[in-house]
Every structure is written in C-alpha cells, then in structure tokens.
Write a protein that holds these residues in place. Structure first.
Motif, PDB file in Angstrom:
ATOM      1  N   ALA A 141      59.903  37.597  32.485  1.00 48.20           N
ATOM      2  CA  ALA A 141      60.674  37.298  33.695  1.00 48.20           C
ATOM      3  C   ALA A 141      60.843  38.513  34.588  1.00 48.20           C
ATOM      4  N   ASN A 142      60.296  39.633  34.193  1.00 43.88           N
ATOM      5  CA  ASN A 142      60.416  40.864  34.959  1.00 43.88           C
ATOM      6  C   ASN A 142      59.665  40.747  36.280  1.00 43.88           C
ATOM      7  N   GLU A 143      60.261  41.284  37.325  1.00 41.27           N
ATOM      8  CA  GLU A 143      59.635  41.235  38.648  1.00 41.27           C
ATOM      9  C   GLU A 143      58.253  41.895  38.658  1.00 41.27           C
ATOM     10  N   ALA A 144      58.059  42.865  37.761  1.00 37.82           N
ATOM     11  CA  ALA A 144      56.793  43.618  37.741  1.00 37.82           C
ATOM     12  C   ALA A 144      55.603  42.744  37.370  1.00 37.82           C
ATOM     13  N   VAL A 145      55.842  41.619  36.701  1.00 42.62           N
ATOM     14  CA  VAL A 145      54.731  40.743  36.298  1.00 42.62           C
ATOM     15  C   VAL A 145      54.809  39.379  36.989  1.00 42.62           C
ATOM     16  N   LYS A 146      55.479  39.316  38.117  1.00 44.67           N
ATOM     17  CA  LYS A 146      55.495  38.092  38.899  1.00 44.67           C
ATOM     18  C   LYS A 146      54.185  37.955  39.681  1.00 44.67           C
ATOM     19  N   VAL A 147      53.830  36.718  40.005  1.00 44.79           N
ATOM     20  CA  VAL A 147      52.628  36.464  40.801  1.00 44.79           C
ATOM     21  C   VAL A 147      52.843  36.955  42.227  1.00 44.79           C
ATOM     22  N   THR A 148      51.874  37.693  42.725  1.00 45.98           N
ATOM     23  CA  THR A 148      51.890  38.166  44.108  1.00 45.98           C
ATOM     24  C   THR A 148      50.576  37.795  44.783  1.00 45.98           C
ATOM     25  N   HIS A 149      50.514  37.988  46.090  1.00 40.90           N
ATOM     26  CA  HIS A 149      49.268  37.715  46.800  1.00 40.90           C
ATOM     27  C   HIS A 149      48.142  38.600  46.266  1.00 40.90           C
ATOM     28  N   SER A 150      48.458  39.872  45.989  1.00 42.96           N
ATOM     29  CA  SER A 150      47.420  40.787  45.506  1.00 42.96           C
ATOM     30  C   SER A 150      46.968  40.424  44.089  1.00 42.96           C
ATOM     31  N   SER A 151      47.912  39.954  43.253  1.00 43.12           N
ATOM     32  CA  SER A 151      47.507  39.573  41.893  1.00 43.12           C
ATOM     33  C   SER A 151      46.685  38.292  41.906  1.00 43.12           C
ATOM     34  N   ARG A 152      46.988  37.393  42.865  1.00 38.94           N
ATOM     35  CA  ARG A 152      46.173  36.185  43.037  1.00 38.94           C
ATOM     36  C   ARG A 152      44.769  36.558  43.520  1.00 38.94           C
TER      37      ARG A 152
ATOM     38  N   ALA B 240      43.309  39.288  42.833  1.00 39.24           N
ATOM     39  CA  ALA B 240      42.629  39.884  41.681  1.00 39.24           C
ATOM     40  C   ALA B 240      42.031  38.807  40.778  1.00 39.24           C
ATOM     41  N   VAL B 241      42.737  37.663  40.653  1.00 34.61           N
ATOM     42  CA  VAL B 241      42.180  36.537  39.880  1.00 34.61           C
ATOM     43  C   VAL B 241      40.938  35.987  40.574  1.00 34.61           C
ATOM     44  N   GLU B 242      40.995  35.867  41.898  1.00 35.07           N
ATOM     45  CA  GLU B 242      39.831  35.400  42.661  1.00 35.07           C
ATOM     46  C   GLU B 242      38.646  36.345  42.476  1.00 35.07           C
ATOM     47  N   ASP B 243      38.929  37.647  42.479  1.00 30.96           N
ATOM     48  CA  ASP B 243      37.860  38.632  42.251  1.00 30.96           C
ATOM     49  C   ASP B 243      37.278  38.483  40.848  1.00 30.96           C
ATOM     50  N   PHE B 244      38.157  38.282  39.868  1.00 30.51           N
ATOM     51  CA  PHE B 244      37.730  38.096  38.478  1.00 30.51           C
ATOM     52  C   PHE B 244      36.836  36.864  38.364  1.00 30.51           C
ATOM     53  N   LEU B 245      37.228  35.795  39.033  1.00 31.08           N
ATOM     54  CA  LEU B 245      36.444  34.558  39.006  1.00 31.08           C
ATOM     55  C   LEU B 245      35.073  34.761  39.645  1.00 31.08           C
ATOM     56  N   LEU B 246      35.035  35.411  40.786  1.00 36.45           N
ATOM     57  CA  LEU B 246      33.753  35.619  41.460  1.00 36.45           C
ATOM     58  C   LEU B 246      32.844  36.523  40.635  1.00 36.45           C
ATOM     59  N   ALA B 247      33.405  37.593  40.078  1.00 34.67           N
ATOM     60  CA  ALA B 247      32.600  38.485  39.233  1.00 34.67           C
ATOM     61  C   ALA B 247      32.039  37.732  38.033  1.00 34.67           C
ATOM     62  N   ALA B 248      32.864  36.855  37.446  1.00 37.31           N
ATOM     63  CA  ALA B 248      32.405  36.069  36.294  1.00 37.31           C
ATOM     64  C   ALA B 248      31.298  35.102  36.697  1.00 37.31           C
ATOM     65  N   LYS B 249      31.435  34.479  37.870  1.00 36.36           N
ATOM     66  CA  LYS B 249      30.387  33.570  38.346  1.00 36.36           C
ATOM     67  C   LYS B 249      29.068  34.322  38.530  1.00 36.36           C
ATOM     68  N   VAL B 250      29.154  35.495  39.161  1.00 38.84           N
ATOM     69  CA  VAL B 250      27.951  36.296  39.376  1.00 38.84           C
ATOM     70  C   VAL B 250      27.332  36.693  38.043  1.00 38.84           C
ATOM     71  N   GLU B 251      28.183  37.102  37.111  1.00 40.81           N
ATOM     72  CA  GLU B 251      27.684  37.537  35.807  1.00 40.81           C
ATOM     73  C   GLU B 251      26.956  36.408  35.087  1.00 40.81           C
ATOM     74  N   THR B 252      27.493  35.192  35.164  1.00 40.13           N
ATOM     75  CA  THR B 252      26.841  34.064  34.487  1.00 40.13           C
ATOM     76  C   THR B 252      25.551  33.663  35.193  1.00 40.13           C
ATOM     77  N   VAL B 253      25.519  33.764  36.520  1.00 35.72           N
ATOM     78  CA  VAL B 253      24.280  33.471  37.257  1.00 35.72           C
ATOM     79  C   VAL B 253      23.190  34.467  36.868  1.00 35.72           C
ATOM     80  N   LEU B 254      23.552  35.742  36.802  1.00 39.83           N
ATOM     81  CA  LEU B 254      22.589  36.758  36.385  1.00 39.83           C
ATOM     82  C   LEU B 254      22.140  36.529  34.944  1.00 39.83           C
ATOM     83  N   ALA B 255      23.107  36.204  34.071  1.00 40.22           N
ATOM     84  CA  ALA B 255      22.775  35.958  32.666  1.00 40.22           C
ATOM     85  C   ALA B 255      21.816  34.782  32.526  1.00 40.22           C
ATOM     86  N   SER B 256      22.012  33.763  33.347  1.00 39.80           N
ATOM     87  CA  SER B 256      21.129  32.592  33.305  1.00 39.80           C
ATOM     88  C   SER B 256      19.713  32.923  33.754  1.00 39.80           C
TER      89      SER B 256
END
Length: 406
Positions: free
Chosen positions: A186-197, A199-215
């Motif tokens: 419940a600490n404010e330090a781990v609340k969802v923010t625009h920047s943390s969201r 970062a999830v989008e970046d993680f998703l895109l990197a994962a998509k690219v990685e799987t496309v390359l792996a394929s």
C-alpha cells in the motif's frame, strides 16, 4: 494498485505467507504454471519445454536450438500481457523475476530461511530424511541461482539489490511477514503511475520483438523505450552489417516499433559464434559411434550445414543422454562395444518413440536392416555415406518431427 512478486527458497514457508497476503488483499495469485501455460499457448511450444527454462541444466543442443532463450522470450511476453491486463496480482515463483526493474509499481519480495530451518521443515511437513532434503534444497537453490543470473546478471539469487524486501521468515514470523508485505504493497512508492504503465508497455513491446526474432531463429538482447528498440548482439558475428540489416528489417515490421538501433555488447568479442536457428534442419542431432575421428568429423560437417549435434561414443552414454536431454534425431552405429546399436534403438523406441533414428553402419546385414526398420528406424544407411544424402535424410526426419508436432 501495486503488483506483488514473491521469490523464495524451497521450504521457507512461502506458501503460507502468500496465502495470508492473498486473504488480506484480495489479490489474485498467478503461478509459474499459469505463465508457462500462457507462453505455450502463445508460442505453440510444449509446456514441458518452456518450463525447462527454469532449470539450471541446459541442453547440450541449446547453442544450436536456442530453445531456452526462445522459452524465456515467450515467458516474458506472457508476463507482460498479465501486467498490462491487471494490477491486483501476486506472482509467486520463478516468473516473478521476469519483469524489468523499470516497472516501479511492483513490490519485489524475497522470502528466505536458514538451512537448518529449511531442513527441519522438510522433515516436519514431508517426512524427508535430512540427506534427501539437503539434496532437494541444493538442487532448487542451483536452479534459482541460474535463473536469476540469466535474467538479472546476479549470481546470488537472494541478493538484496534486486528486491524491495528480503525477509527471513522464521525470524520475522509468518503472520508478521504477511502483514509487512501487505503494508508495503500500500506504500505510495509502489503505486501505479503513468511512467510505470509506460514501463509495462515498453516491457510488452520488447517481449513482442524478442519473440518475433526468436521465431525467425535469432537470439539478441532487446530493450524498448517508447517505441524505440535497441538490439544488443552479444556474440561474435562474421558479417555484422548483414546481420544488423536483417534484424532491423524484421523488427521494423513489428507493430508499435518506431525506430530500431543495434549495437554490440560485452560478449561480442568472445570466441563463441552467433548462430541463427534454421528451423528447416534439425538442431538436436545425437551422433552415436565408437569411431571417434569419424564421428567428430561428421559432427563438424553437419555444423557447416547449420545442423547442431552432440557426440557420444557408446550405447550406454547415448541412453544416458536420451534420459536427461531431448535429442530429436539420432544417427546410430550398429557395431559398438557394450550395448550395440540394435539394443539402443529398441530402448529408445520404447521410452522416447518420437526420436527419429537413422542407422549408419559399415557392418550391417540385410537381416540387421530388417530388424532395425521393424523396430522403427527412420532410415538405414551404409558407410561411407554421401554427406548430401545424409543431409537430405536428416531434413526428411526433421520434417516428420515438425508434422507430428503440428
């Protein structure tokens, strides 16, 4: 709401702590099994192959098949999709290590205990003798250490630098540990923010690219930042510019990618050579022959044709490797000291019938050929064999394997 990730050693009472956290927060538990199942669905790979990425031991064929790296790529994609869909989640297990540190609304928890406590708990809960429990704990710690090193580059799986909390459960107490996790979630330090969201989008895109390359058979490090992709090549490449052009062409076509850069990493100048996986040829060929010079030369000639192989020199070693690893095709001599080729073929087809076995012998008779084909051999060839004939036979065996998988 934040997301909680829990990583722990075996027999550290993590299961009890996690249940109390779930009861107190109403979070949903996401297990390794669920992430593996999602990764299998996304990739078409078998669940057991993907789950093997969690183990410290790597297949002798992995430098040709990149199967572990492909599994990790699909696991990352499965995790990224989970993080994008919901926040009130608790990930417990190996998968908890998959998200990058840039996602700030993750509360990263590590639960540990001293070895004497773990041994006592193993005896109390499972009735394990101390020697057996010690073996299980050591193996589990080895797997976790290898997994953390793969993902984080850190040798110590309990290193405080990769967690927000490292809690010794016996010293802290089970309920107190759960209360502490709930409080910090419940600490404010781990609340969802625009920047943390983002970062999830970046993680998703990197994962998509990685799987496309792996394929496409490639294995490179991928990072994303608001549509900008950075590819890091960590193995020596004979024609770097051509590889970079190919990678950029593949990645540029991925939805959401705005720009692609490539660079060489710290492993670029090592002796190991970058190898793209060619899915049209087998990458897991086991060569079994007691003529060492012949079989080593054969392995090298297959490698020049982008076929990955491992070599053993007798039937017993072949059966041991089949038991512990996953060859797809076996090239097998008949006349060997100890367990002969026909007996190896018989046992392999009894226990691992999906392995295609090509007999390659200089001493076989027509009766031997009939016996081998009746036992399920894919082909029966004579030495000396034309390398092109053998290559075509291997490709045909590989085609059969891929059809059966489909």
């Amino acid at each position: 709401m934040s997301v909680i990730t829990v990583f722990n050693g075996l027999f550290c009472e993590a299961g009890v702590v996690v249940k109390r956290v779930l009861d107190a927060t109403g979070y949903r538990l996401v297990t390794d099994q669920e992430i593996v199942a999602d990764a299998a669905r996304l990739s078409g790979m078998a669940e057991e192959k993907i789950a093997r990425a969690f183990q410290a031991g790597t297949s002798v064929f992995n430098k040709f098949s990149h199967e572990k790296e492909r599994s990790v790529a699909w696991l990352r994609l499965a995790m990224a999709q989970k993080l994008l869909d919901s926040d009130k989640l608790l990930f417990s297990g190996y998968a908890s290590q998959l998200p990058p540190g840039s996602i700030s609304h993750l509360l990263r928890v590590c639960l540990i205990a001293e070895i004497k406590h773990r041994l006592a708990l193993a005896e109390k809960e499972e009735g394990f003798a101390e020697k057996h429990a010690h073996k299980l704990i050591r193996k589990d710690d080895e797997d976790r250490a290898a997994w953390v090193k793969t993902l984080k580059g850190v040798k110590d799986p309990w290193d405080p630098s990769i967690y927000d909390m490292v809690v010794p459960v016996p010293k802290t107490g089970i309920q107190e540990t759960a209360d502490l996790i709930v409080e910090q979630a419940a600490n404010e330090a781990v609340k969802v923010t625009h920047s943390s969201r983002d970062a999830v989008e970046d993680f998703l895109l990197a994962a998509k690219v990685e799987t496309v390359l792996a394929s496409e058979g490639h294995n490179v490090e991928v990072a994303a930042n608001h549509g900008k992709i950075v590819l890091t090549i960590n193995k020596n490449v004979l024609m770097l510019e051509r590889l970079e052009r190919e990678l950029k062409e593949i990645v540029g076509a991925v939805e959401g990618v705005r720009n692609v850069e490539s660079r060489v990493g710290k492993g670029f100048h090592q002796a190991d050579i970058y190898r793209k996986v060619d899915f049209e040829v087998p990458s897991k060929v086991l060569l079994v022959d007691d003529e060492r010079e012949f079989v080593q030369t054969l392995s090298e000639r297959l490698m020049l044709r982008d076929m990955g192989s491992a070599v053993v020199y007798d039937g017993e070693a072949a059966l041991d490797l089949v038991k512990d690893d996953e060859p797809e095709v076996m090239i097998l001599d008949l006349k060997m000291p100890g367990i002969d080729g026909i007996e190896v073929l018989r046992r392999v087809k009894e226990t691992r019938p999906q392995i295609e076995v090509i007999i390659l012998t200089g001493h076989g008779s027509e009766q031997d050929r009939k016996v081998c084909m009746d036992l399920g051999a894919f082909a029966y060839l004579h030495k000396p064999v034309d390398i092109d004939v053998l290559s075509e036979t291997l490709k045909a065996a590989n085609d059969k394997i891929r059809r059966n998988e489909g």
